[in-house]
Structures are given as C-alpha cells and as structure tokens.
Motif scaffolding. Structure first.
Motif, PDB file in Angstrom:
ATOM      1  N   ASN A   1      31.615  59.380  42.055  1.00  0.00           N
ATOM      2  CA  ASN A   1      32.133  58.960  40.662  1.00  0.00           C
ATOM      3  C   ASN A   1      31.638  59.367  39.624  1.00  0.00           C
ATOM      4  OD1 ASN A   1      32.974  56.729  41.728  1.00  0.00           O
ATOM      5  ND2 ASN A   1      31.006  55.977  42.187  1.00  0.00           N
ATOM      6  N   ASP A   2      31.490  60.204  39.521  1.00  0.00           N
ATOM      7  CA  ASP A   2      31.505  61.193  38.672  1.00  0.00           C
ATOM      8  C   ASP A   2      32.136  62.987  37.402  1.00  0.00           C
ATOM      9  OD1 ASP A   2      30.108  62.409  39.983  1.00  0.00           O
ATOM     10  OD2 ASP A   2      28.465  63.025  39.144  1.00  0.00           O
ATOM     11  N   PHE A   3      32.828  62.823  39.511  1.00  0.00           N
ATOM     12  CA  PHE A   3      33.843  64.056  39.269  1.00  0.00           C
ATOM     13  C   PHE A   3      34.842  63.465  37.991  1.00  0.00           C
ATOM     14  CE2 PHE A   3      32.698  64.939  43.494  1.00  0.00           C
ATOM     15  CZ  PHE A   3      32.424  66.566  43.086  1.00  0.00           C
ATOM     16  N   LYS A   4      35.815  64.707  37.323  1.00  0.00           N
ATOM     17  CA  LYS A   4      36.187  64.271  36.600  1.00  0.00           C
ATOM     18  C   LYS A   4      37.461  65.255  37.208  1.00  0.00           C
ATOM     19  CE  LYS A   4      34.874  62.580  33.332  1.00  0.00           C
ATOM     20  NZ  LYS A   4      33.552  61.448  34.186  1.00  0.00           N
ATOM     21  N   TRP A   5      38.646  64.244  36.922  1.00  0.00           N
ATOM     22  CA  TRP A   5      39.997  64.740  38.025  1.00  0.00           C
ATOM     23  C   TRP A   5      41.001  65.230  36.866  1.00  0.00           C
ATOM     24  CZ3 TRP A   5      40.823  65.112  43.328  1.00  0.00           C
ATOM     25  CH2 TRP A   5      39.951  65.000  44.116  1.00  0.00           C
ATOM     26  N   SER A   6      41.388  66.792  36.763  1.00  0.00           N
ATOM     27  CA  SER A   6      42.316  67.224  35.650  1.00  0.00           C
ATOM     28  C   SER A   6      44.127  66.570  35.926  1.00  0.00           C
ATOM     29  CB  SER A   6      41.960  68.592  35.159  1.00  0.00           C
ATOM     30  OG  SER A   6      42.782  69.077  36.620  1.00  0.00           O
ATOM     31  N   GLY A   7      44.742  66.759  35.804  1.00  0.00           N
ATOM     32  CA  GLY A   7      45.987  66.713  35.681  1.00  0.00           C
ATOM     33  C   GLY A   7      46.358  67.366  36.648  1.00  0.00           C
ATOM     34  N   ALA A   8      46.026  68.776  36.496  1.00  0.00           N
ATOM     35  CA  ALA A   8      47.028  69.227  37.548  1.00  0.00           C
ATOM     36  C   ALA A   8      46.058  69.003  38.982  1.00  0.00           C
ATOM     37  CB  ALA A   8      46.277  71.286  37.422  1.00  0.00           C
ATOM     38  N   GLU A   9      45.251  68.528  38.740  1.00  0.00           N
ATOM     39  CA  GLU A   9      43.982  68.694  40.535  1.00  0.00           C
ATOM     40  C   GLU A   9      45.369  67.094  41.082  1.00  0.00           C
ATOM     41  OE1 GLU A   9      39.486  70.168  40.771  1.00  0.00           O
ATOM     42  OE2 GLU A   9      39.658  68.091  38.835  1.00  0.00           O
ATOM     43  N   LYS A  10      44.850  66.311  39.701  1.00  0.00           N
ATOM     44  CA  LYS A  10      45.448  64.804  40.491  1.00  0.00           C
ATOM     45  C   LYS A  10      47.355  65.054  41.408  1.00  0.00           C
ATOM     46  CE  LYS A  10      43.586  61.980  36.904  1.00  0.00           C
ATOM     47  NZ  LYS A  10      43.761  61.117  35.440  1.00  0.00           N
ATOM     48  N   GLN A  11      47.896  66.440  40.597  1.00  0.00           N
ATOM     49  CA  GLN A  11      49.259  66.541  41.187  1.00  0.00           C
ATOM     50  C   GLN A  11      48.913  67.183  42.635  1.00  0.00           C
ATOM     51  OE1 GLN A  11      51.452  69.056  39.300  1.00  0.00           O
ATOM     52  NE2 GLN A  11      52.139  67.423  37.668  1.00  0.00           N
ATOM     53  N   VAL A  12      47.762  67.722  42.745  1.00  0.00           N
ATOM     54  CA  VAL A  12      47.531  68.720  43.889  1.00  0.00           C
ATOM     55  C   VAL A  12      46.961  67.240  44.315  1.00  0.00           C
ATOM     56  CG1 VAL A  12      45.861  69.877  45.171  1.00  0.00           C
ATOM     57  CG2 VAL A  12      46.833  70.642  43.010  1.00  0.00           C
ATOM     58  N   ALA A  13      45.810  66.795  44.761  1.00  0.00           N
ATOM     59  CA  ALA A  13      45.573  65.782  45.667  1.00  0.00           C
ATOM     60  C   ALA A  13      46.536  64.721  45.818  1.00  0.00           C
ATOM     61  CB  ALA A  13      44.763  64.669  44.224  1.00  0.00           C
ATOM     62  N   LYS A  14      46.874  63.995  44.998  1.00  0.00           N
ATOM     63  CA  LYS A  14      49.048  63.299  45.205  1.00  0.00           C
ATOM     64  C   LYS A  14      49.757  64.188  46.469  1.00  0.00           C
ATOM     65  CE  LYS A  14      50.355  59.370  44.894  1.00  0.00           C
ATOM     66  NZ  LYS A  14      49.656  58.056  44.467  1.00  0.00           N
ATOM     67  N   ARG A  15      49.497  64.913  46.559  1.00  0.00           N
ATOM     68  CA  ARG A  15      50.459  65.508  46.704  1.00  0.00           C
ATOM     69  C   ARG A  15      49.762  65.704  48.579  1.00  0.00           C
ATOM     70  NH1 ARG A  15      52.628  69.608  44.322  1.00  0.00           N
ATOM     71  NH2 ARG A  15      51.247  71.225  44.281  1.00  0.00           N
ATOM     72  N   ALA A  16      48.624  66.531  48.536  1.00  0.00           N
ATOM     73  CA  ALA A  16      48.494  66.294  49.555  1.00  0.00           C
ATOM     74  C   ALA A  16      47.426  65.088  50.907  1.00  0.00           C
ATOM     75  CB  ALA A  16      46.418  67.176  49.674  1.00  0.00           C
ATOM     76  N   PHE A  17      47.478  63.855  49.822  1.00  0.00           N
ATOM     77  CA  PHE A  17      47.336  62.534  50.170  1.00  0.00           C
ATOM     78  C   PHE A  17      48.424  62.236  50.506  1.00  0.00           C
ATOM     79  CE2 PHE A  17      47.091  57.691  49.482  1.00  0.00           C
ATOM     80  CZ  PHE A  17      46.265  57.400  49.605  1.00  0.00           C
ATOM     81  N   ASN A  18      50.318  62.371  50.177  1.00  0.00           N
ATOM     82  CA  ASN A  18      51.081  61.996  50.604  1.00  0.00           C
ATOM     83  C   ASN A  18      51.886  62.431  51.791  1.00  0.00           C
ATOM     84  OD1 ASN A  18      51.465  60.537  48.826  1.00  0.00           O
ATOM     85  ND2 ASN A  18      52.326  61.102  47.133  1.00  0.00           N
ATOM     86  N   ALA A  19      51.571  63.962  51.581  1.00  0.00           N
ATOM     87  CA  ALA A  19      51.442  64.694  53.217  1.00  0.00           C
ATOM     88  C   ALA A  19      50.940  64.053  54.115  1.00  0.00           C
ATOM     89  CB  ALA A  19      50.830  66.252  52.822  1.00  0.00           C
ATOM     90  N   ALA A  20      49.560  64.390  53.832  1.00  0.00           N
ATOM     91  CA  ALA A  20      48.651  63.349  55.489  1.00  0.00           C
ATOM     92  C   ALA A  20      49.452  61.513  55.519  1.00  0.00           C
ATOM     93  CB  ALA A  20      47.820  63.041  55.058  1.00  0.00           C
ATOM     94  N   LEU A  21      50.102  61.603  54.563  1.00  0.00           N
ATOM     95  CA  LEU A  21      50.222  59.811  55.016  1.00  0.00           C
ATOM     96  C   LEU A  21      51.453  59.594  55.640  1.00  0.00           C
ATOM     97  CD1 LEU A  21      50.025  56.435  55.061  1.00  0.00           C
ATOM     98  CD2 LEU A  21      51.067  56.706  52.945  1.00  0.00           C
ATOM     99  N   GLU A  22      52.296  61.246  54.978  1.00  0.00           N
ATOM    100  CA  GLU A  22      53.220  61.164  55.735  1.00  0.00           C
ATOM    101  C   GLU A  22      53.984  61.725  57.381  1.00  0.00           C
ATOM    102  OE1 GLU A  22      56.293  60.503  54.888  1.00  0.00           O
ATOM    103  OE2 GLU A  22      55.605  59.482  53.518  1.00  0.00           O
ATOM    104  N   ARG A  23      52.371  62.295  57.589  1.00  0.00           N
ATOM    105  CA  ARG A  23      52.567  62.997  59.064  1.00  0.00           C
ATOM    106  C   ARG A  23      51.833  62.094  60.297  1.00  0.00           C
ATOM    107  NH1 ARG A  23      49.127  68.090  56.164  1.00  0.00           N
ATOM    108  NH2 ARG A  23      50.821  68.759  55.355  1.00  0.00           N
ATOM    109  N   GLU A  24      51.210  60.683  58.987  1.00  0.00           N
ATOM    110  CA  GLU A  24      50.365  59.042  60.131  1.00  0.00           C
ATOM    111  C   GLU A  24      51.764  58.676  60.560  1.00  0.00           C
ATOM    112  OE1 GLU A  24      47.056  57.457  60.846  1.00  0.00           O
ATOM    113  OE2 GLU A  24      45.851  58.413  58.892  1.00  0.00           O
ATOM    114  N   TYR A  25      52.541  58.608  59.381  1.00  0.00           N
ATOM    115  CA  TYR A  25      53.816  58.019  60.077  1.00  0.00           C
ATOM    116  C   TYR A  25      54.892  58.100  61.052  1.00  0.00           C
ATOM    117  CZ  TYR A  25      53.038  54.295  55.640  1.00  0.00           C
ATOM    118  OH  TYR A  25      52.828  53.643  54.545  1.00  0.00           O
ATOM    119  N   GLY A  26      54.430  59.629  60.200  1.00  0.00           N
ATOM    120  CA  GLY A  26      55.323  60.292  61.782  1.00  0.00           C
ATOM    121  C   GLY A  26      55.022  60.237  63.000  1.00  0.00           C
TER     122      GLY A  26
END
Lengths: 109, 109
Positions: free
Chosen positions: B2-27
């Motif tokens: 819980n103590d990790f801080k997420w920068s704006g740039a990190e949030k972008q990386v995280a969101k993109r990776a998260f969505n990519a994995a989800l799209e693969r599962e959906y596929g």
C-alpha cells in the motif's frame, strides 16, 4: 388443478407436447446466441451474452415446470406465447382441454 | 504494497499493461465461446456455455483488480499465467519491478 388425474396415455401426450415446446424455445435461443456471437467484437460483449443467457435460463427454468399440478397452467401459457398449439394436446381428457381453453380465453381478454 | 507511490507516467504504463492482458484474455475467451457455439447441437449446450461464461466472468472480475494497492500482485499473477510479460511493465520504478520479480520467483519455487 391438483385433483386432475393423468392417465398413462395422457402423460405421454403431455410429455411429448412439453418437450416439443421446449425444443422450439431452445431452437430460437440457439439462433439468438449464434447471432450474438457472430456480432461479437469486443470482450465486454461476452458479458452481454452472459447476461442474456442468465435471464433466459432463469425464465425457462421457471416456465417449464413439469409437475402434474402445474401442467394445465404451463400448457396454457405455452399456447398463449405461441410455443405450442392446442392440437398438440389432443389425447388429453376433455376436462383438461376445456380448462386450458378457459385460461386462454381469460388471457386474451 | 500500500505504501508504493505511483507517478503519472507509471500509471500510464500500468493501465496499458493491464488492458493489454485483459484484451488477451478476452480474445481467448471469445475464441472459446465461438468454438462452443459452433459445436452447439442441442438446447442444453446453451447452459454448458452459460456455466462456462459464469465461471470465467467471476474469475476475471476477481483477477483484474485495478486498485493501486493490488496492482503489484495482479501484474505478478498475469505474468505468471502468461498474459503479460515483464517487458511490458518497463517504465515502472525499480522498487515495483523487483517486488514483482520476487513474487514471481516465489511462485516458481
């Protein structure tokens, strides 16, 4: 309706009619499912299909109640909804057929 | 975690990776659904498809938890299951990447 007696021959007619209506509903549902899947373009459409099937399954489970105490109502409903014709119930005793027709005429009022 | 801080740039990386994995599962799930529907021959197969989707939906809902307090675990699991590669998380701070690698090495033990 609980006091109706069902002869062996009537049970055969009832079972055949019941299954025929269910097969027709399944047929339509399979067609709709194939259409939804053919149009499926993104992952969230899977959940739209899932919601659709959840709803249909609940309704079919509720509607297709093969207890003899319920069959008169079930048949009236299936005829009213167009899944069955009165002719397919030929062979049932007149008391049952006239009860179904009475329910149907009330539903049409 | 819980103590990790997420920068704006990190949030972008995280969101993109998260969505990519989800799209693969959906596929994969769309592919499996199309196959099940292509093989569907009778009404009760509809409920087999429904059970399959119920199970997958529950698992995906549980797995794809985008709370920042959970993301490190989520990413480790997605990599472990093969939906994501560590390279796709490039841009996250080293503390997060090393934590993910630690979890992965524990999972492999």
């Amino acid at each position: 309706m609980n006091d109706f007696k069902w002869s062996g021959a009537e049970k055969q007619v009832a079972k055949r009619a019941f299954n025929a209506a269910l097969e027709r509903e399944y047929g339509k549902l399979m067609h709709q499912t194939r259409e939804m899947v053919a149009r499926m373009q993104e992952g969230t459409h899977l959940w739209r299909l899932h919601d659709f099937l959840t709803d249909k399954r609940r309704k079919i489970d509720e509607k297709y109640d093969y207890r003899y105490s319920q069959l008169i109502f079930v048949f009236a409903r299936l005829i009213h909804e167009g899944w069955l014709s009165l002719e397919e119930l030929e062979g049932l005793h007149e008391d049952k057929l006239s009860k179904i027709e009475t329910i149907l005429s009330l539903a049409r009022e």
